[in-house]
Design an enzyme around this catalytic site. Sequence first.
Site, PDB file in Angstrom:
ATOM      1  N   GLU A  38       0.852  -1.205   0.000  1.00  0.00           N
ATOM      2  CA  GLU A  38       0.000   0.000   0.000  1.00  0.00           C
ATOM      3  C   GLU A  38       0.880   1.245   0.000  1.00  0.00           C
ATOM      4  O   GLU A  38       1.786   1.378   0.827  1.00  0.00           O
ATOM      5  CB  GLU A  38      -0.926  -0.001   1.222  1.00  0.00           C
ATOM      6  CG  GLU A  38      -1.664   1.294   1.484  1.00  0.00           C
ATOM      7  CD  GLU A  38      -2.495   1.771   0.312  1.00  0.00           C
ATOM      8  OE1 GLU A  38      -2.430   2.976   0.007  1.00  0.00           O
ATOM      9  OE2 GLU A  38      -3.226   0.953  -0.290  1.00  0.00           O
ATOM     10  N   LYS A  41      -2.099   4.608   3.183  1.00  0.00           N
ATOM     11  CA  LYS A  41      -2.435   4.033   4.476  1.00  0.00           C
ATOM     12  C   LYS A  41      -3.391   2.869   4.272  1.00  0.00           C
ATOM     13  O   LYS A  41      -4.331   2.968   3.475  1.00  0.00           O
ATOM     14  CB  LYS A  41      -3.112   5.071   5.381  1.00  0.00           C
ATOM     15  CG  LYS A  41      -2.250   6.263   5.736  1.00  0.00           C
ATOM     16  CD  LYS A  41      -3.068   7.268   6.532  1.00  0.00           C
ATOM     17  CE  LYS A  41      -2.248   8.508   6.851  1.00  0.00           C
ATOM     18  NZ  LYS A  41      -3.081   9.531   7.538  1.00  0.00           N
ATOM     19  N   GLY A 118       3.725   0.436  -5.434  1.00  0.00           N
ATOM     20  CA  GLY A 118       4.042  -0.777  -6.174  1.00  0.00           C
ATOM     21  C   GLY A 118       3.651  -0.692  -7.635  1.00  0.00           C
ATOM     22  O   GLY A 118       2.819   0.124  -8.037  1.00  0.00           O
ATOM     23  N   THR A 142      -6.060  -1.419  -6.592  1.00  0.00           N
ATOM     24  CA  THR A 142      -5.501  -0.070  -6.463  1.00  0.00           C
ATOM     25  C   THR A 142      -6.556   1.030  -6.382  1.00  0.00           C
ATOM     26  O   THR A 142      -6.215   2.214  -6.323  1.00  0.00           O
ATOM     27  CB  THR A 142      -4.516   0.213  -7.606  1.00  0.00           C
ATOM     28  OG1 THR A 142      -5.063  -0.261  -8.852  1.00  0.00           O
ATOM     29  CG2 THR A 142      -3.200  -0.498  -7.362  1.00  0.00           C
ATOM     30  N   VAL A 182     -24.453  10.191  -5.026  1.00  0.00           N
ATOM     31  CA  VAL A 182     -24.279   9.946  -3.592  1.00  0.00           C
ATOM     32  C   VAL A 182     -23.328  10.961  -2.966  1.00  0.00           C
ATOM     33  O   VAL A 182     -23.643  11.596  -1.950  1.00  0.00           O
ATOM     34  CB  VAL A 182     -23.764   8.508  -3.355  1.00  0.00           C
ATOM     35  CG1 VAL A 182     -23.432   8.296  -1.887  1.00  0.00           C
ATOM     36  CG2 VAL A 182     -24.801   7.492  -3.818  1.00  0.00           C
ATOM     37  N   ILE A 183     -22.144  11.147  -3.560  1.00  0.00           N
ATOM     38  CA  ILE A 183     -21.139  12.033  -2.978  1.00  0.00           C
ATOM     39  C   ILE A 183     -21.665  13.464  -2.912  1.00  0.00           C
ATOM     40  O   ILE A 183     -21.571  14.141  -1.883  1.00  0.00           O
ATOM     41  CB  ILE A 183     -19.821  11.966  -3.780  1.00  0.00           C
ATOM     42  CG1 ILE A 183     -19.236  10.552  -3.723  1.00  0.00           C
ATOM     43  CG2 ILE A 183     -18.802  12.974  -3.246  1.00  0.00           C
ATOM     44  CD1 ILE A 183     -18.074  10.318  -4.689  1.00  0.00           C
ATOM     45  N   GLY A 184     -22.235  13.949  -4.016  1.00  0.00           N
ATOM     46  CA  GLY A 184     -22.741  15.309  -4.057  1.00  0.00           C
ATOM     47  C   GLY A 184     -23.847  15.555  -3.057  1.00  0.00           C
ATOM     48  O   GLY A 184     -23.857  16.580  -2.361  1.00  0.00           O
ATOM     49  N   ILE A 265     -18.438  14.254  -9.385  1.00  0.00           N
ATOM     50  CA  ILE A 265     -19.034  13.517 -10.506  1.00  0.00           C
ATOM     51  C   ILE A 265     -18.633  12.041 -10.512  1.00  0.00           C
ATOM     52  O   ILE A 265     -18.759  11.361 -11.524  1.00  0.00           O
ATOM     53  CB  ILE A 265     -18.659  14.174 -11.847  1.00  0.00           C
ATOM     54  CG1 ILE A 265     -17.131  14.231 -12.012  1.00  0.00           C
ATOM     55  CG2 ILE A 265     -19.264  15.558 -11.963  1.00  0.00           C
ATOM     56  CD1 ILE A 265     -16.681  14.609 -13.401  1.00  0.00           C
ATOM     57  N   HIS A 439     -42.240  -3.059  18.243  1.00  0.00           N
ATOM     58  CA  HIS A 439     -42.947  -1.779  18.240  1.00  0.00           C
ATOM     59  C   HIS A 439     -42.546  -0.987  19.480  1.00  0.00           C
ATOM     60  O   HIS A 439     -42.465  -1.548  20.564  1.00  0.00           O
ATOM     61  CB  HIS A 439     -44.462  -2.023  18.259  1.00  0.00           C
ATOM     62  CG  HIS A 439     -45.274  -0.767  18.409  1.00  0.00           C
ATOM     63  ND1 HIS A 439     -45.538   0.063  17.348  1.00  0.00           N
ATOM     64  CD2 HIS A 439     -45.879  -0.206  19.491  1.00  0.00           C
ATOM     65  CE1 HIS A 439     -46.272   1.073  17.765  1.00  0.00           C
ATOM     66  NE2 HIS A 439     -46.490   0.941  19.073  1.00  0.00           N
TER      67      HIS A 439
END
Length: 462
Positions: A38, A41, A118, A142, A182-184, A265, A439
Site C-alpha cells: 500500500e 495508508k 508498487g 488499487t 451519492v457524494i454530491g 461527478i 414496536h
Amino acid sequence: MANDASTVFDLVILGGGSGGYAAALRASQLGLDVALIEKDKVGGTCLHYGCIPTKALLHAGEVADSARESAGFGVKATFEGIDMPAVHKYKDGVISGLYKGLQGLIASRKITYVEGEGRLSSPTSVDVNGQRYEGRHVLLATGSVPKSIPGLEIDGNRIINSNHALTLDRVPQSVVILGGGVIGCEFASAWKSFGTDVTIVEGLPHLVPAEDENSSKLLERAFRKRGIKFSLGSFFEKAEYTDNGVKVSLANGKEYEAELLLVAIGRGPVSQGLGYEEAGVNMDRGYVLVDEYCRTNVPTISAVGDLIPTLQLAHVGFAEGILVAERLAGLDVVPIDYDGVPRVTYSHPEVASVGLTEAKAKEIHGADKVVTLKYNLGGNGRSKILKTQGEIKLVQVRDGAVVGVHMVGDRMGEQVGEAQLIYNWEALPAEVAQLVHAHPTQNEALGEAHLALAGKPLHSHD
C-alpha cells in the site's frame, strides 16, 4: 530486483483499501502466505477519504440540526455555530481509532505489509521500494480517485474535490456542487446543516439518478424543504473565477456563483502506469475487466474493488476480496449478486435500497408482472417521534418474491439489513408479514409494508 522474501508468496496484493485488505485478512486466515502493498495508508479511500470521514461530518451536521430544532422537542438549547477544527478533531479521532485497529489486525495475521508505491512487473510479481515480491497469484486492488471533467482544473482552492472538502478549514458561505449522486448529495446535506448555501448541479433528470425514481423525487422534496437548491437536466459547460469565488455556467444558459465549486461527478480507477496492460491484462477505460469470480484474462491475476467496473462501495470491495481469497484457497465460492448489495446515501433524509428499481423490474419481468406498494412513514410511530418523513416502496413480481426495497427517511440505512435478506432470500410478502417486528421501531415500517403488500394492512389504508 531481488525478492526480499525467502519464498514465493501465495498471494501478493497491490493496494490496501477495502478490497485488498479484506483479501489479505481472509487469505491469511485460510493459511495463505500474503504480502500486502500500500502506497498510502491501509484502509484506503473508505477509511481515510470516503465512507468514514464523510459520515462523521454528516453526524456532526445532524447534531447541529438537533441543537437548532431542540425547541420542537421541548428542550431548551442554543446553537452557537460550527467549530471546524473541533469537527475535524472528532472526525480524525474516529478514523485514527479504526486505523490503529486495522493495523493491529494486519499484524496479528502475520501478513507481510509493505509501504510503498508498487507496480506490476510481471503476471506473478510486484516491484516496490527497489524490491520484487513474487507471488503464485497477484491481486490488483488499487482503487479509485475523484474524477473531473476535461478542461475543468481542480485547484484545491476554489474548485475542489471530495478529498479537499473533507479537510476544509472553514464552513464555506456558499457552494455549487457539480454532481447530484451519492457524494454530491451527502456533502450538500452536511454543508447545509453547517449553514452553507448549497446548489447542486446534476445533468440527469433527478438527484441520486441510480436510485428508484420515487426515492429521487422524495429526496428532492426533502431537499427543497431544507433549502438545498438544485438544477436538474442540464450539463455543466464551464467554470471561471470571480472576485469572490467561482461562476458556473450550464448548457441551458443558467449561471450560478458561489465561494466554492465542489466537483463530485464520481470516481475513476487508479490503473495508469502501473504495468497492467504490459502484463497483458484486459482493460476498458482504465478499469480492469474481470469475470464473475474477479478473475482477469491472465490466469495468475485477479482484481477487486473500485478498480473493476462493479458498484463502487466499500462493502462490495470487502465481498470481492473475500471471494478471491476463498477461491485461491480452494473453497467453493458463489458469484456476488450485485443487485442484492445494499446501497445507502447518508444524507438527511437517508436513501437506502436493495434489489431492482421499478423500472428495471419492468424491463426484466414485464410491466404487467410488476406490483409496487408505498408505505408512508407517517404511519410509523418511531418515525413520528423522530420527526422524519419518507416512504418505503416495495417492488414485487406479481404473486412472487419481493425484488426491490426502496426507503427514504432518517436512519433508513439502518433498516437495509433486513431488506437485504428479503431480497436475497427471495421472500414472499406473506412470509415477511408473518414475522413480528418490534414496536415502536422504524424497522416495524418494513413489516407493515409487507403486511399491506400481502393484503392485510394494519396501520395503513387498503
